[in-house]
Write a protein that holds these residues in place. Structure first.
Motif, short mmCIF file in Angstrom:
data_model
loop_
_atom_site.label_atom_id
_atom_site.label_comp_id
_atom_site.label_asym_id
_atom_site.label_seq_id
_atom_site.Cartn_x
_atom_site.Cartn_y
_atom_site.Cartn_z
N GLU A 1 46.99 41.96 32.74
CA GLU A 1 46.46 42.04 34.08
C GLU A 1 45.39 43.12 34.17
N THR A 2 44.61 43.09 35.24
CA THR A 2 43.69 44.20 35.49
C THR A 2 44.50 45.46 35.78
N LEU A 3 43.87 46.61 35.61
CA LEU A 3 44.58 47.88 35.72
C LEU A 3 45.32 48.03 37.04
N TYR A 4 44.66 47.73 38.15
CA TYR A 4 45.29 48.01 39.44
C TYR A 4 46.31 46.95 39.83
N LYS A 5 46.20 45.75 39.30
CA LYS A 5 47.29 44.78 39.45
C LYS A 5 48.52 45.28 38.70
N ALA A 6 48.29 45.79 37.50
CA ALA A 6 49.41 46.31 36.70
C ALA A 6 50.05 47.52 37.38
N ARG A 7 49.23 48.41 37.92
CA ARG A 7 49.79 49.58 38.62
C ARG A 7 50.58 49.16 39.85
N ASN A 8 50.08 48.19 40.58
CA ASN A 8 50.80 47.72 41.77
C ASN A 8 52.13 47.07 41.38
#
Length: 297
Positions: A67-74
């Motif tokens: 996933e993209t970084l901020y999808k993964a962080r979320n």
């Protein structure tokens, strides 16, 4: 009882630095924490490294899709059970008192997040320097961040309520999602700053933002335009000249790295209002690109 801190470490193929990063969390003086290891579809030895640690505070998740970084962080945020949330990039590491230095303030209703100064660690030269040498501000720090963005996501501890009340990271971004979130919450929430450099930020050739200067500029431009549309955002309008200068800086940097040097670029540099940056850009314009990284530091 001490409030639980959920520490999120997102990584994709992080084997090179993961052990140092993880150990810096497990060896914290503050012990009431959980470590959310979000493996963003790694195909290296990251999982083998994680399984070496027999600590019941570690919770490991493997994403079958990158996933993209901020999808993964979320996604990682949604798995937390702590009262506070901290992020640590897998190539950075904390000092052992990173959490404990602020623990007495975690129950203080005035503060919503906690940040510290930073040690910049230059991988090639194995040397460090303190990121900011002035006294870090307290409270609502939007104006200060507008002039000089001195925060990195690996150096902030958030009360979880900020995410629950105001939303997670905007996952349309790949680089500036943390900047977008910090600028949003700093308008109305109060931060506590520590001048001690409690986080070590590793500077190396594979830093994502260094490798994607064009994306950095394009995302920041999108952020600027979206915020500029809102005529009721008084705080943004008050500081708009600083945002314009940053946008101009990122555009020139991207052009120097990714495009052919021409008269149009030279004119952009000559119009740049920050004198020190203008001088640096002029030097870069007349030198081969191989000198760029050296001079940028």
């Amino acid at each position: 009882m001490d409030k639980k801190v959920s520490v999120i470490i997102n990584f994709h193929n992080g084997e090179k630095f993961l052990s140092q990063c993880l150990e810096s969390v497990l060896n914290q003086e503050y012990e009431n924490l959980e470590v959310i290891l979000w493996d963003n579809c790694s195909d290296d030895n990251s999982k083998k490294i994680v399984t070496k640690y027999k600590d019941n505070r570690i919770i490991y998740f493997f994403s079958k899709k990158k996933e993209t970084l901020y999808k993964a962080r979320n996604q990682a945020i949604s798995k937390t059970s702590g009262d506070l949330i901290a992020f640590l990039d897998s190539d950075d590491w904390w000092e052992k008192n990173y959490i404990s230095s602020r623990a007495n303030l975690f129950s203080d209703s005035y503060y919503d997040y906690f940040y510290s100064n930073i040690n910049l660690y230059y991988e090639k030269k194995s040397n460090t320097k303190i990121y900011r040498k002035y006294k870090l501000p307290q409270g609502k720090i939007f104006d200060q961040l507008s002039k000089d963005y001195f925060i990195i996501i690996s150096g902030v501890i958030f009360k979880k309520k900020l995410f629950l009340e105001h939303g997670f990271f905007d996952d349309k971004f790949n680089i500036i999602g943390d900047y977008d979130f910090m600028m949003k919450i700093s308008k109305f929430s109060n931060g506590h700053g520590v001048n001690l450099p409690l986080i070590n930020y590793r500077i190396h050739d594979d830093n994502f933002s260094k490798l994607h200067s064009k994306m950095f500029f394009e995302e920041y431009k999108k952020w600027f335009e979206e915020n500029n549309i809102n005529k009721n955002d008084i705080k943004f309008k008050k500081n708009i000249k600083f945002f314009k200068n940053k946008l101009d800086y990122l555009e020139i940097t991207s052009c120097l790295l990714n495009k052919k040097k021409n008269l149009l670029l030279l004119k952009k540099i000559l119009r740049h209002v920050v004198i020190i940056e203008k001088i640096k850009f002029l030097i870069l314009f007349f030198l081969p690109k191989k000198f760029f990284k050296f001079l940028k530091k």
